[in-house]
Scaffold this motif. Sequence first.
Motif, PDB file in Angstrom:
ATOM      1  N   ALA A 103       0.770  -0.753   0.192  1.00 41.84           N
ATOM      2  CA  ALA A 103       0.237   0.406   0.029  1.00 41.84           C
ATOM      3  C   ALA A 103       0.375   1.476   0.412  1.00 41.84           C
ATOM      4  O   ALA A 103       0.290   2.046  -0.817  1.00 41.84           O
ATOM      5  CB  ALA A 103      -1.162   0.035   1.243  1.00 41.84           C
ATOM      6  N   ASP A 104       1.851   1.306   1.067  1.00 34.73           N
ATOM      7  CA  ASP A 104       2.484   2.587   0.960  1.00 34.73           C
ATOM      8  C   ASP A 104       3.558   2.918  -0.663  1.00 34.73           C
ATOM      9  O   ASP A 104       3.801   3.922  -0.864  1.00 34.73           O
ATOM     10  CB  ASP A 104       3.998   2.441   2.018  1.00 34.73           C
ATOM     11  CG  ASP A 104       4.156   3.361   2.733  1.00 34.73           C
ATOM     12  OD1 ASP A 104       3.429   4.411   2.563  1.00 34.73           O
ATOM     13  OD2 ASP A 104       6.012   2.975   3.365  1.00 34.73           O
ATOM     14  N   SER A 105       3.971   1.871  -1.115  1.00 32.13           N
ATOM     15  CA  SER A 105       4.423   2.357  -2.889  1.00 32.13           C
ATOM     16  C   SER A 105       4.064   2.600  -3.384  1.00 32.13           C
ATOM     17  O   SER A 105       3.675   3.797  -3.862  1.00 32.13           O
ATOM     18  CB  SER A 105       5.290   0.840  -3.036  1.00 32.13           C
ATOM     19  OG  SER A 105       4.352  -0.078  -3.376  1.00 32.13           O
ATOM     20  N   SER A 189      -8.278   9.325  -2.348  1.00 31.32           N
ATOM     21  CA  SER A 189      -7.619   8.207  -1.567  1.00 31.32           C
ATOM     22  C   SER A 189      -8.560   7.049  -2.067  1.00 31.32           C
ATOM     23  O   SER A 189      -8.193   5.645  -2.037  1.00 31.32           O
ATOM     24  CB  SER A 189      -8.277   8.061   0.433  1.00 31.32           C
ATOM     25  OG  SER A 189      -7.263   9.300   0.528  1.00 31.32           O
ATOM     26  N   GLY A 190     -10.205   6.932  -2.428  1.00 32.76           N
ATOM     27  CA  GLY A 190     -10.693   6.121  -3.129  1.00 32.76           C
ATOM     28  C   GLY A 190      -9.745   5.359  -4.152  1.00 32.76           C
ATOM     29  O   GLY A 190     -10.361   4.095  -4.389  1.00 32.76           O
ATOM     30  N   GLU A 191      -9.998   6.225  -5.027  1.00 30.83           N
ATOM     31  CA  GLU A 191      -8.916   5.891  -6.470  1.00 30.83           C
ATOM     32  C   GLU A 191      -7.779   5.140  -5.886  1.00 30.83           C
ATOM     33  O   GLU A 191      -7.125   3.984  -6.327  1.00 30.83           O
ATOM     34  CB  GLU A 191      -9.166   7.282  -7.096  1.00 30.83           C
ATOM     35  CG  GLU A 191      -8.009   6.950  -8.414  1.00 30.83           C
ATOM     36  CD  GLU A 191      -8.052   6.003  -9.517  1.00 30.83           C
ATOM     37  OE1 GLU A 191      -9.539   5.240 -10.095  1.00 30.83           O
ATOM     38  OE2 GLU A 191      -7.374   4.969 -10.235  1.00 30.83           O
ATOM     39  N   LEU A 192      -7.244   5.014  -4.558  1.00 31.32           N
ATOM     40  CA  LEU A 192      -5.668   4.550  -4.476  1.00 31.32           C
ATOM     41  C   LEU A 192      -6.312   3.210  -3.706  1.00 31.32           C
ATOM     42  O   LEU A 192      -5.663   2.101  -4.306  1.00 31.32           O
ATOM     43  CB  LEU A 192      -4.942   5.417  -3.383  1.00 31.32           C
ATOM     44  CG  LEU A 192      -3.780   6.550  -4.286  1.00 31.32           C
ATOM     45  CD1 LEU A 192      -3.713   7.264  -3.081  1.00 31.32           C
ATOM     46  CD2 LEU A 192      -3.247   5.821  -4.839  1.00 31.32           C
ATOM     47  N   ARG A 193      -6.953   3.163  -3.046  1.00 32.17           N
ATOM     48  CA  ARG A 193      -7.838   1.657  -2.165  1.00 32.17           C
ATOM     49  C   ARG A 193      -8.427   0.357  -3.394  1.00 32.17           C
ATOM     50  O   ARG A 193      -7.807  -0.112  -3.528  1.00 32.17           O
ATOM     51  CB  ARG A 193      -9.174   1.641  -1.637  1.00 32.17           C
ATOM     52  CG  ARG A 193      -9.463   0.844  -0.731  1.00 32.17           C
ATOM     53  CD  ARG A 193     -10.247   1.642   0.018  1.00 32.17           C
ATOM     54  NE  ARG A 193     -12.262   1.646  -1.093  1.00 32.17           N
ATOM     55  CZ  ARG A 193     -12.490   2.674  -0.914  1.00 32.17           C
ATOM     56  NH1 ARG A 193     -12.738   3.011  -0.689  1.00 32.17           N
ATOM     57  NH2 ARG A 193     -13.504   2.841  -1.685  1.00 32.17           N
ATOM     58  N   ILE A 194      -9.036   1.511  -4.561  1.00 37.63           N
ATOM     59  CA  ILE A 194      -8.728   0.579  -5.731  1.00 37.63           C
ATOM     60  C   ILE A 194      -7.656  -0.320  -6.722  1.00 37.63           C
ATOM     61  O   ILE A 194      -7.387  -1.771  -6.546  1.00 37.63           O
ATOM     62  CB  ILE A 194     -10.030   1.240  -6.943  1.00 37.63           C
ATOM     63  CG1 ILE A 194     -11.381   1.283  -6.375  1.00 37.63           C
ATOM     64  CG2 ILE A 194     -10.732  -0.168  -8.308  1.00 37.63           C
ATOM     65  CD1 ILE A 194     -11.889   2.881  -7.034  1.00 37.63           C
ATOM     66  N   ARG A 195      -6.466   0.674  -6.787  1.00 34.35           N
ATOM     67  CA  ARG A 195      -5.105   0.359  -7.555  1.00 34.35           C
ATOM     68  C   ARG A 195      -5.013  -0.500  -6.356  1.00 34.35           C
ATOM     69  O   ARG A 195      -4.276  -1.537  -6.614  1.00 34.35           O
ATOM     70  CB  ARG A 195      -4.536   0.979  -7.411  1.00 34.35           C
ATOM     71  CG  ARG A 195      -4.910   2.285  -8.663  1.00 34.35           C
ATOM     72  CD  ARG A 195      -3.576   3.667  -8.734  1.00 34.35           C
ATOM     73  NE  ARG A 195      -4.392   4.311  -9.302  1.00 34.35           N
ATOM     74  CZ  ARG A 195      -3.632   5.840  -9.405  1.00 34.35           C
ATOM     75  NH1 ARG A 195      -2.727   5.722  -9.651  1.00 34.35           N
ATOM     76  NH2 ARG A 195      -4.344   6.471 -10.127  1.00 34.35           N
ATOM     77  N   PHE A 196      -4.689  -0.856  -5.483  1.00 31.92           N
ATOM     78  CA  PHE A 196      -4.332  -1.521  -4.336  1.00 31.92           C
ATOM     79  C   PHE A 196      -4.890  -2.704  -4.400  1.00 31.92           C
ATOM     80  O   PHE A 196      -4.430  -3.742  -4.011  1.00 31.92           O
ATOM     81  CB  PHE A 196      -4.372  -0.575  -2.683  1.00 31.92           C
ATOM     82  CG  PHE A 196      -3.722  -1.658  -1.811  1.00 31.92           C
ATOM     83  CD1 PHE A 196      -3.076  -1.947  -1.859  1.00 31.92           C
ATOM     84  CD2 PHE A 196      -4.798  -2.565  -1.170  1.00 31.92           C
ATOM     85  CE1 PHE A 196      -2.123  -2.974  -0.437  1.00 31.92           C
ATOM     86  CE2 PHE A 196      -4.942  -2.873   0.705  1.00 31.92           C
ATOM     87  CZ  PHE A 196      -3.413  -3.679   0.459  1.00 31.92           C
ATOM     88  N   ALA A 197      -6.114  -2.654  -3.898  1.00 27.95           N
ATOM     89  CA  ALA A 197      -7.115  -4.026  -3.846  1.00 27.95           C
ATOM     90  C   ALA A 197      -6.748  -4.504  -5.190  1.00 27.95           C
ATOM     91  O   ALA A 197      -6.277  -5.964  -4.817  1.00 27.95           O
ATOM     92  CB  ALA A 197      -8.461  -3.590  -4.346  1.00 27.95           C
ATOM     93  N   ASP A 218     -15.373  -6.376  -0.381  1.00 23.40           N
ATOM     94  CA  ASP A 218     -16.119  -5.037  -1.068  1.00 23.40           C
ATOM     95  C   ASP A 218     -16.896  -4.646   0.021  1.00 23.40           C
ATOM     96  O   ASP A 218     -17.216  -3.541  -0.191  1.00 23.40           O
ATOM     97  CB  ASP A 218     -16.962  -5.713  -2.304  1.00 23.40           C
ATOM     98  CG  ASP A 218     -16.569  -6.095  -3.726  1.00 23.40           C
ATOM     99  OD1 ASP A 218     -14.899  -5.806  -3.237  1.00 23.40           O
ATOM    100  OD2 ASP A 218     -16.735  -7.567  -3.780  1.00 23.40           O
ATOM    101  N   GLN A 219     -17.266  -5.021   1.022  1.00 25.22           N
ATOM    102  CA  GLN A 219     -17.936  -4.723   2.146  1.00 25.22           C
ATOM    103  C   GLN A 219     -16.901  -4.077   3.220  1.00 25.22           C
ATOM    104  O   GLN A 219     -17.405  -2.240   2.959  1.00 25.22           O
ATOM    105  CB  GLN A 219     -18.177  -6.192   3.035  1.00 25.22           C
ATOM    106  CG  GLN A 219     -18.911  -5.381   4.311  1.00 25.22           C
ATOM    107  CD  GLN A 219     -19.108  -6.239   5.513  1.00 25.22           C
ATOM    108  OE1 GLN A 219     -18.305  -7.541   5.218  1.00 25.22           O
ATOM    109  NE2 GLN A 219     -20.208  -6.436   5.795  1.00 25.22           N
ATOM    110  N   SER A 220     -15.323  -4.047   2.970  1.00 27.60           N
ATOM    111  CA  SER A 220     -15.125  -3.172   3.897  1.00 27.60           C
ATOM    112  C   SER A 220     -14.902  -2.249   3.418  1.00 27.60           C
ATOM    113  O   SER A 220     -14.322  -0.466   3.721  1.00 27.60           O
ATOM    114  CB  SER A 220     -13.794  -3.915   4.294  1.00 27.60           C
ATOM    115  OG  SER A 220     -13.186  -4.296   3.464  1.00 27.60           O
ATOM    116  N   ALA A 221     -14.926  -2.223   1.752  1.00 23.73           N
ATOM    117  CA  ALA A 221     -14.221  -1.117   0.859  1.00 23.73           C
ATOM    118  C   ALA A 221     -14.802   0.399   1.099  1.00 23.73           C
ATOM    119  O   ALA A 221     -14.485   1.232   0.050  1.00 23.73           O
ATOM    120  CB  ALA A 221     -13.860  -1.549  -0.777  1.00 23.73           C
TER     121      ALA A 221
END
Lengths: 278, 168
Positions: A103-105, A189-197, A218-221
């Motif tokens: 995630a950090d990278s 952040s939302g866009e990064l979350r998708i990329r991370f997942a 999906d639920q937690s996202a």
Amino acid sequence: MSASLISMVTALADDELVLGHRHSEWTGFTPYIEEDVAFSSIAQDEIGHAAALYALIGQMTGDEPDKLGLGREKSEYRHAVICERPNQDWAYTLARHWLYDTADSLRLETLEATAHKELAGLITKMRREERYHLLHADAWMKRVAGGPVEGRTRLIDALHDAFSEAMGLFEPIELEEDAVKEGWLPVPSGELRIRFAHKAGEALDSLGLPTEIRSRLDQSAEFVASSSGDLIADGETHEDGVSIPSGLGGRSGEHSSDFDALWDDLTHTFREVPGATW
Amino acid sequence: MVTVPTTSLEDEVWAALQSVKDPEIPAVSVVEMGMIKAVEVDGQAVSVTVLPTFTGCPAVPIIKEDVTSALARVSGVEAIQVDFTFDPPWTTERITELGRKKLKEFGLAPPTGTGPVLITEIGLPKVSICPFCGSKKTRNENAFGPTPCRALYYCEDCRNPFEQFKPV
């Protein structure tokens, strides 16, 4: 001075400080000595990154970096809840280390384009050091996922807990919209979350780990809010039967009880001996 | 890089900086490490901008003190300003040739230069040249070491463990 910039840098610094503290708890206790050296060194890097980020905030607010790192109340910390979870066993430690550094990278890569020049330079510097952390975590994931059954099973169990909580790293920061609008946060952040997942999911597939690890993703996202409107840290079922995913709330200062003892330990000297230097 | 000095005071300032060592690597000066971004001399006021090697390096505050006291010993210097910046970030490419030679003499394998190098899964050169016996029969033991800037290797020939300055 921009409040949204400070909010963004604080979240980043607090993640590094708190997880760095957890890593440092392995000093003297890892399964073998090379890992003792590795975790101690990674901890030193993370805490060093936090110190540099607090110093940057201090340049804007006039606060002492130590006061920012060690002189705040629990609810003033903005790290993600996954960073404060106890180390548990070696499997959980590795699972979290890998999720965090993956995630950090992603986050640091995008932050190099931040509009704040000094921060961008620091991020470039951090990335060159963090690279070794992710490679270390990748190598361990490969080793344990392809190794004997007990280690593999423990790793899968640990990932079950940690994967959805890692989404808390991409919970929107306070003043997120301003941070994006003002150019501090290049990718929301939302866009990064998708990329991370996607990235973490693909990596788990290539390691041959079961896809059920991502079942709660999906639920937690969606970052379900509690009835009071606050995001809360501990997983609970509310009276309406809606289950609240765990691991959220850190970005608004809602921490789990796991942070209590960590905070006591982390800030002890600063509180007991005001002005101490070390 | 060291630019051609234009004043004699600037010469003396560079000479003073040459006496300041990284406390964790006392063989190499901050100039040879490529840590000095800029020196500005304005009358009797000197300002120096320093690039920290590693973000979490605990030597940084000590280096600041050492730079300040070295400059204070230069006659003609009345005001001293020492700043640190991460812009541009310090990289191992900034270490001078002399600095690399001194690292090796100190027993720390200098960071590998450019060119094809086999990299291990943890991001380090598969083979490092042993600073003690010059052998290439070495193996990486750990990407991390006793300080943020060092990785651990082992020499199969002279059977010494040794440290390699980590490329960043």
